[in-house]
Every structure is written in C-alpha cells, then in structure tokens.
Design an enzyme around this catalytic site. Structure first.
Site, PDB file in Angstrom:
ATOM      1  N   ASP A 127       0.844  -1.201   0.000  1.00 50.26           N
ATOM      2  CA  ASP A 127       0.000   0.000   0.000  1.00 50.26           C
ATOM      3  C   ASP A 127       0.880   1.251   0.000  1.00 50.26           C
ATOM      4  O   ASP A 127       2.043   1.208   0.430  1.00 50.26           O
ATOM      5  CB  ASP A 127      -0.906  -0.010   1.249  1.00 50.26           C
ATOM      6  CG  ASP A 127      -2.209   0.754   1.032  1.00 50.26           C
ATOM      7  OD1 ASP A 127      -2.297   1.535   0.077  1.00 50.26           O
ATOM      8  OD2 ASP A 127      -3.138   0.545   1.840  1.00 50.26           O
ATOM      9  N   GLY A 128       0.330   2.338  -0.458  1.00 49.24           N
ATOM     10  CA  GLY A 128       1.042   3.621  -0.467  1.00 49.24           C
ATOM     11  C   GLY A 128       0.869   4.356   0.852  1.00 49.24           C
ATOM     12  O   GLY A 128       0.263   3.837   1.792  1.00 49.24           O
ATOM     13  N   LYS A 188      -2.134   8.054   6.075  1.00 50.95           N
ATOM     14  CA  LYS A 188      -2.735   7.556   4.853  1.00 50.95           C
ATOM     15  C   LYS A 188      -4.120   8.180   4.699  1.00 50.95           C
ATOM     16  O   LYS A 188      -4.617   8.814   5.616  1.00 50.95           O
ATOM     17  CB  LYS A 188      -2.845   6.026   4.891  1.00 50.95           C
ATOM     18  CG  LYS A 188      -1.497   5.354   4.681  1.00 50.95           C
ATOM     19  CD  LYS A 188      -1.592   3.836   4.616  1.00 50.95           C
ATOM     20  CE  LYS A 188      -2.613   3.290   3.679  1.00 50.95           C
ATOM     21  NZ  LYS A 188      -2.466   3.769   2.281  1.00 50.95           N
ATOM     22  N   GLY A 232      -5.065   9.762   1.542  1.00 51.37           N
ATOM     23  CA  GLY A 232      -5.117  10.724   0.443  1.00 51.37           C
ATOM     24  C   GLY A 232      -6.167  10.341  -0.589  1.00 51.37           C
ATOM     25  O   GLY A 232      -6.702  11.193  -1.294  1.00 51.37           O
ATOM     26  N   GLU A 281      -8.221   0.324   4.252  1.00 49.12           N
ATOM     27  CA  GLU A 281      -6.771   0.064   4.208  1.00 49.12           C
ATOM     28  C   GLU A 281      -6.265  -0.352   5.586  1.00 49.12           C
ATOM     29  O   GLU A 281      -5.445  -1.271   5.704  1.00 49.12           O
ATOM     30  CB  GLU A 281      -6.022   1.317   3.729  1.00 49.12           C
ATOM     31  CG  GLU A 281      -6.251   1.632   2.265  1.00 49.12           C
ATOM     32  CD  GLU A 281      -5.629   2.955   1.825  1.00 49.12           C
ATOM     33  OE1 GLU A 281      -5.220   3.036   0.669  1.00 49.12           O
ATOM     34  OE2 GLU A 281      -5.560   3.890   2.635  1.00 49.12           O
ATOM     35  N   LYS A 331       7.664  11.595   0.390  1.00 49.38           N
ATOM     36  CA  LYS A 331       6.736  11.235   1.482  1.00 49.38           C
ATOM     37  C   LYS A 331       7.433  11.063   2.833  1.00 49.38           C
ATOM     38  O   LYS A 331       6.785  10.893   3.851  1.00 49.38           O
ATOM     39  CB  LYS A 331       6.014   9.920   1.137  1.00 49.38           C
ATOM     40  CG  LYS A 331       5.339   9.880  -0.235  1.00 49.38           C
ATOM     41  CD  LYS A 331       4.071  10.694  -0.247  1.00 49.38           C
ATOM     42  CE  LYS A 331       3.306  10.599  -1.543  1.00 49.38           C
ATOM     43  NZ  LYS A 331       2.617   9.361  -1.775  1.00 49.38           N
TER      44      LYS A 331
HETATM   45  C1  5RP Z   1      -5.350   6.139  -0.209  1.00 46.74           C
HETATM   46  C2  5RP Z   1      -3.980   6.181   0.341  1.00 46.74           C
HETATM   47  C3  5RP Z   1      -2.856   6.153  -0.641  1.00 46.74           C
HETATM   48  O1  5RP Z   1      -2.143   4.975  -0.450  1.00 46.74           O
HETATM   49  C4  5RP Z   1      -1.984   7.357  -0.423  1.00 46.74           C
HETATM   50  O2  5RP Z   1      -2.797   8.522  -0.603  1.00 46.74           O
HETATM   51  C5  5RP Z   1      -0.800   7.398  -1.394  1.00 46.74           C
HETATM   52  O3  5RP Z   1      -1.255   7.531  -2.696  1.00 46.74           O
HETATM   53  P1  5RP Z   1      -0.264   7.707  -3.934  1.00 46.74           P
HETATM   54  O4  5RP Z   1       0.512   6.438  -4.066  1.00 46.74           O
HETATM   55  O5  5RP Z   1      -1.188   7.988  -5.100  1.00 46.74           O
HETATM   56  O6  5RP Z   1       0.630   8.890  -3.636  1.00 46.74           O
HETATM   57  O7  5RP Z   1      -3.742   6.228   1.525  1.00 46.74           O
HETATM   58  O8  5RP Z   1      -6.307   6.305   0.790  1.00 46.74           O
END
Ligand code: 5RP
Length: 232
Positions: A86-87, A99, A101, A108, A126
């Site tokens: 996950d990001g 998290k 975004g 998640e 980040k």
């Molecule tokens: C979604 C998240 C995403 O993982 C986070 O916003 C990162 O997104 P990206 O990889 O597009 O920068 O938490 O709810």
C-alpha cells in the site's frame, strides 16, 4: 516520464517482485500501488506467479485487480493476509504513516493491519521527520456527525476542511458512504495518542494514522535521471 511517476513505477515494480506464489495479498489504493497491482498482474499472466488471491482496500483496487487478472477474495473467506502492499502520504522514521489521500484509509487499515507483512510503497517526497508536517490527517466521519466532529477536532488544535469532490459538486463520499475531514495539525507529537483520541470521538469511523503496522518501506528516488529503490 515525469520523475515522480518514474519513482512510483519502479517502487511498485520492486514491491511486486517480493510477491510469492500461493499468497493472499492485501491490495492497497493509490497511484503507486496501482503500479504494483499492474506488475503483479503481469507476473501472473506470464506464469511467473501462481495461486494468488487479492483482498482489495477500495473500489479502485478492486477495478485495477480485475483489469490485471488478479483473482479477488474477501475477509470472510480468508484467515490471514500474508502480504499487504500500500502507499502512504507521509512516513516517519519509526515507520508510522499518514494515509487516506485517496479516502480509502478505513478499509486500508483493516486489511494492512491484518497482514503478516506490510510493505509501504512511496516516493522520497513522502519521508518526514514528524507526521503532520506536510499532509493533513484524513478522518472518515458519518455524514450526520460532520458538525460535532469538526468542533471536536478543532478543539484538539486542528484546522478542519471537509474534503470536496473533483468533477463532482459537494463532498467526497467514501466507499462506505461517509465523508472525509482533512485536519491540519502543526505537527503530531504523539501519533499513537492522537489516533486513539480521534477514533474515540462519536461519529468518527477511522483516521489515517497507521501506527506500528508497516514492516518495510520501499522508497523510490531519482538520481541523475535514473530511478532507484531503497528499502528501509
Ligand atoms: C489512499 C492512500 C494512498 O495509499 C496514499 O494517498 C498514497 O497515494 P499515492 O501512491 O497515489 O501517492 O492512503 O487512501
């Protein structure tokens, strides 16, 4: 390709390379994880990977997984998640995260929190010394409680904004049918304490502080026009 996209692509590729056959995968949300899902799909199609099932963390993850041929399952059908990818929007030196975004942090946190191993895929922008310095904290709230929760978060020292839609009039509605408050704090000194305090406000479903869940951070960087990935 623009450097940020290149970092995201390479870090997604590195995470996908860690997936082993026979595993249940948590499939995260966002533009970086989208690359990981794409590369996992490519490995499955080429026969390099077999017997994978994914648990999506959002509608987006579910659509992407189907598009790339990754079979899906649900938390009702599996006992464990071997690996989640996950990001994140911010990562601190203790591997704590902000998290949400993409407004998907509630699902998640459920999926990533169940995983035996949780790999976070980010570009180097980040990484922060302290959470809350660059990104507002997302809080998912039941629509009927937006006003009292806003007052409670303001009393905690946050500046609160109801997240508004893009190409949609009115607020963002989550996959669960709720709304998101983005709360800017000067800096978050006690992330674990704040996570619990916010989740204790009636009407809050979940906030985007992920404390002690990540086991590895893969960071994409661009040096001299070349993308590299390092593991923390
Ligand atoms: C979604 C998240 C995403 O993982 C986070 O916003 C990162 O997104 P990206 O990889 O597009 O920068 O938490 O709810």
């Amino acid at each position: 390709m623009d450097p940020v996209k290149l970092m995201k692509q390479e870090v997604g590729r590195a995470a996908a390379a860690q997936v082993q056959s026979g595993t249940i995968l948590g499939l995260g949300t966002g533009s970086t994880t989208a690359f990981a899902i794409q590369f996992i799909g490519e490995r499955l199609q080429s026969g390099d990977l077999k017997d994978i099932k994914g648990v999506p963390t959002s509608f987006q993850a579910s659509v992407l997984a189907k598009q790339h041929g990754i079979p899906l399952t649900t938390l009702d059908e599996v006992d464990t998640i071997h690996l989640a990818i996950d990001g994140a929007d911010e990562v601190d030196p203790q591997f704590n995260l902000i998290k949400g975004g993409g407004a998907a942090h509630t699902r998640e946190k459920i999926v990533d929190g169940l995983a035996e191993k949780f790999i976070v895929v980010v570009d180097s922008s980040k990484l922060v010394d302290k959470l809350g310095t660059t990104f507002a904290l997302p809080v998912e709230v039941l629509p009927l409680a937006v006003a009292p929760v806003t007052r409670a978060l303001t009393a905690l020292g946050g500046t609160v904004d109801l997240r508004m839609g893009v190409k949609k009039d009115g607020p963002v509605i989550t996959d669960q049918g709720n709304m998101v408050l983005d709360v800017k704090f000067a800096a978050i000194d006690d992330p674990a304490g704040l996570e619990a305090t916010i989740n204790n406000i009636p009407g809050v479903l979940e906030n985007g502080l992920f404390i002690g869940l990540a086991t590895e951070i893969l960071v994409g960087e661009v040096k001299d026009g070349k993308a590299t990935v390092r593991s923390l």
